[in-house]
Design an enzyme around this catalytic site. Structure first.
Site, PDB file in Angstrom:
ATOM      1  N   ASP A 133       0.810  -1.222   0.000  1.00  0.00           N
ATOM      2  CA  ASP A 133       0.000   0.000   0.000  1.00  0.00           C
ATOM      3  C   ASP A 133       0.840   1.268   0.000  1.00  0.00           C
ATOM      4  OD1 ASP A 133       0.974  -0.289   2.521  1.00  0.00           O
ATOM      5  OD2 ASP A 133      -0.971  -0.411   3.532  1.00  0.00           O
ATOM      6  N   LYS A 144       6.682   4.836  16.671  1.00  0.00           N
ATOM      7  CA  LYS A 144       5.812   5.953  17.056  1.00  0.00           C
ATOM      8  C   LYS A 144       6.392   6.792  18.206  1.00  0.00           C
ATOM      9  CE  LYS A 144       1.628   3.834  15.325  1.00  0.00           C
ATOM     10  NZ  LYS A 144       2.045   2.528  14.854  1.00  0.00           N
ATOM     11  N   ASP A 146       1.842   6.206   2.335  1.00  0.00           N
ATOM     12  CA  ASP A 146       1.181   4.945   2.649  1.00  0.00           C
ATOM     13  C   ASP A 146      -0.306   5.236   2.463  1.00  0.00           C
ATOM     14  OD1 ASP A 146      -0.301   3.042   3.996  1.00  0.00           O
ATOM     15  OD2 ASP A 146       1.125   2.806   5.618  1.00  0.00           O
TER      16      ASP A 146
HETATM   17  P1  GTP Z   1      -5.165  -2.494   8.453  1.00  0.00           P
HETATM   18  O1  GTP Z   1      -6.103  -3.629   8.716  1.00  0.00           O
HETATM   19  O2  GTP Z   1      -5.890  -1.320   7.890  1.00  0.00           O
HETATM   20  O3  GTP Z   1      -4.252  -2.172   9.565  1.00  0.00           O
HETATM   21  O4  GTP Z   1      -4.254  -2.915   7.214  1.00  0.00           O
HETATM   22  P2  GTP Z   1      -3.180  -4.061   7.053  1.00  0.00           P
HETATM   23  O5  GTP Z   1      -3.644  -5.299   7.698  1.00  0.00           O
HETATM   24  O6  GTP Z   1      -2.890  -4.119   5.592  1.00  0.00           O
HETATM   25  O7  GTP Z   1      -1.965  -3.576   7.915  1.00  0.00           O
HETATM   26  P3  GTP Z   1      -0.650  -2.808   7.568  1.00  0.00           P
HETATM   27  O8  GTP Z   1      -0.926  -1.708   6.618  1.00  0.00           O
HETATM   28  O9  GTP Z   1      -0.007  -2.477   8.832  1.00  0.00           O
HETATM   29  O10 GTP Z   1       0.215  -3.926   6.872  1.00  0.00           O
HETATM   30  C1  GTP Z   1       1.394  -3.630   6.190  1.00  0.00           C
HETATM   31  C2  GTP Z   1       1.539  -4.567   5.010  1.00  0.00           C
HETATM   32  O11 GTP Z   1       1.676  -5.898   5.478  1.00  0.00           O
HETATM   33  C3  GTP Z   1       0.329  -4.556   4.106  1.00  0.00           C
HETATM   34  O12 GTP Z   1       0.795  -4.629   2.780  1.00  0.00           O
HETATM   35  C4  GTP Z   1      -0.429  -5.790   4.512  1.00  0.00           C
HETATM   36  O13 GTP Z   1      -1.145  -6.352   3.423  1.00  0.00           O
HETATM   37  C5  GTP Z   1       0.674  -6.728   4.963  1.00  0.00           C
HETATM   38  N1  GTP Z   1       0.277  -7.653   6.028  1.00  0.00           N
HETATM   39  C6  GTP Z   1      -0.144  -7.345   7.296  1.00  0.00           C
HETATM   40  N2  GTP Z   1      -0.383  -8.450   7.994  1.00  0.00           N
HETATM   41  C7  GTP Z   1      -0.125  -9.496   7.174  1.00  0.00           C
HETATM   42  C8  GTP Z   1      -0.169 -10.915   7.314  1.00  0.00           C
HETATM   43  O14 GTP Z   1      -0.509 -11.467   8.358  1.00  0.00           O
HETATM   44  N3  GTP Z   1       0.190 -11.661   6.228  1.00  0.00           N
HETATM   45  C9  GTP Z   1       0.590 -11.109   5.048  1.00  0.00           C
HETATM   46  N4  GTP Z   1       0.901 -11.915   4.030  1.00  0.00           N
HETATM   47  N5  GTP Z   1       0.641  -9.778   4.875  1.00  0.00           N
HETATM   48  C10 GTP Z   1       0.306  -8.982   5.923  1.00  0.00           C
END
Ligand code: GTP
Ligand code: GTP
Length: 371
Positions: free
Chosen positions: A109, A160, A216
């Site tokens: 993202d 943070k 982001d």
């Molecule tokens: P929120 O639910 O809005 O917090 O979004 P998110 O789950 O995408 O969290 P965040 O933006 O913190 O994650 C950063 C990146 O890691 C993103 O590209 C997510 O798709 C990925 N990500 C987070 N958790 C996992 C996971 O458990 N497995 C995988 N494969 N990717 C993950």
């Protein structure tokens, strides 16, 4: 070369749009967020992509098929049965990533002018185990801050921070050597909190500074700001006669256009803009959008298939796929309308988030979520 995408998050913060599509496939400037990244990786010779996912894989598979057709690229899926965080997915995909070459890892993202070639050269020059892309932000307290030496060697990370320790943050894009896989356990693991701090202690990880914009786009407000930064970047490149590829469409000009306005590739033929409108700056208009006479749009994204009646005003908002906006409406201050939302004529809405397939029939002036 290879790249792994962390694409398994739930994207809860990008609701209501992630009710309809997985976050990596949401259109940013008329093209799935992740496709901006894939095309930039392809340009530096990446030919194998690993998508680390744990839900909605069917849509991702359809997307992968289309990309394979368009680019000469191999796309593999690494499917988790339970979330493994940001580190575990690398271990799970070890068989795809191991070898003699470093590989890229990306949060799915983030949007910037991806500096992959320079970052790779920097990584190789340092002979380090890992390189983190770092970007400068005004308010580092929302992010993970990198404390580093002048040569880029990372000393530590502060999540943070409440007190100022630096303003370079982790931009969510990395180059890692396959040896890093040996340090990751096959369980829920955080790259940022467990693996990178360990590498920093061993003096094995560096940061590469990104010049230029970065965002982001995982929250709707940041998505709007990211679109603005992206469109400003594209326009400035064009003004300076620099080469720039706009993947998701073309910028249009005209008496009714102010600043950067992005429409699909077909140009004005791909959308209908009524008479006496004023559109821009920083507006993205998707495919088959119809805009009635006398509308005013600025700093907003109008996704595919939206219909807008006459004399409506839309500012700082995102209108989801196929929504119907009445005439004489006023939509402003971070309204986020999901897929197929209807807004009745003359409604005046402010800071309103609406879930897919709902209707708005009255004025709403204070921050509200309509489920
Ligand atoms: P929120 O639910 O809005 O917090 O979004 P998110 O789950 O995408 O969290 P965040 O933006 O913190 O994650 C950063 C990146 O890691 C993103 O590209 C997510 O798709 C990925 N990500 C987070 N958790 C996992 C996971 O458990 N497995 C995988 N494969 N990717 C993950
Ligand atoms: P101009 O005077 O036209 O440059 O507009 P502006 O003052 O509104 O600034 P700009 O549109 O560049 O940035 C708006 C907000 O985004 C400010 O709060 C900046 O701190 C922030 N911002 C600017 N560039 C970036 C960036 O690359 N990444 C992130 N995350 N934030 C940025």
């Amino acid at each position: 070369m290879k790249a792994l995408f962390l694409a398994g998050g739930y994207g809860t913060r990008l609701r209501p749009f992630t009710f309809t599509k997985p976050k990596p496939l949401i259109d940013f400037a008329n093209e799935p967020i992740i496709l901006h990244q894939i095309k930039a990786l392809h340009a530096v010779g990446v030919r194998t992509i690993v998508l680390a996912v744990n839900y909605q894989p069917s849509e991702m598979r359809k997307f992968a098929k289309e990309v394979k057709k368009e680019l000469d690229i191999e796309i593999k899926f690494s499917l988790e049965t339970e979330p493994l965080g940001t580190g575990g997915p690398l271990k799970l995909a070890e068989e795809y990533l191991k070898g003699n070459e470093p590989f890229f890892v990306l949060n799915s993202d983030v949007i910037c002018d991806f500096p992959f070639a320079d970052m790779l050269e920097y990584h190789k020059k340092n002979k380090s185990e890992g390189t983190i892309l770092a970007t400068k932000v005004e308010d580092p307290s929302r992010y993970g801050v990198i404390v580093h030496q002048e040569n880029g060697k990372i000393e530590r990370f502060v999540e943070k921070p409440q007190e100022f320790v630096g303003d370079r943050i982790n931009a969510g894009i990395y180059i890692l050597n396959p040896s890093v896989l040996d340090t990751i356990p096959l369980r829920w693991t955080s790259l940022e909190r467990e693996i990178f701090p360990k590498l920093a202690k061993e003096e094995k990880i560096y940061c590469y500074h990104l010049n230029g914009f970065w965002m982001d786009v995982g929250k709707p407000g940041d998505f709007i700001l990211g679109s603005t930064l992206y469109l400003k970047f594209i326009s400035s490149q064009i003004k300076e006669s620099k080469k720039v590829k706009i993947h998701g469409g073309v910028l249009i000009e005209g008496e009714d256009i102010q600043g950067a306005v992005l429409v699909p590739k077909e140009g004005r033929k791909g959308v209908q803009i009524g008479e006496n409108c004023r559109i821009g700056p920083n507006v993205v208009i998707g495919k088959n959008v119809r805009i009635g006479n006398g509308c005013r749009l600025k700093n907003c994204t109008i996704m595919d298939g939206v219909v807008i009646g006459q004399s409506s005003y839309i500012e700082n908002s995102i209108i989801g796929w196929g929504s119907h906006i009445g005439s004489w409406t006023r939509i402003q201050s971070h309204c986020f309308l999901g897929e197929d939302v209807t807004v009745r004529d003359e409604c005046n809405i402010n800071s309103l988030t609406v879930c897919p397939h709902k209707g708005v029939n009255q004025n709403i002036m204070k921050e509200t979520i309509m489920l």
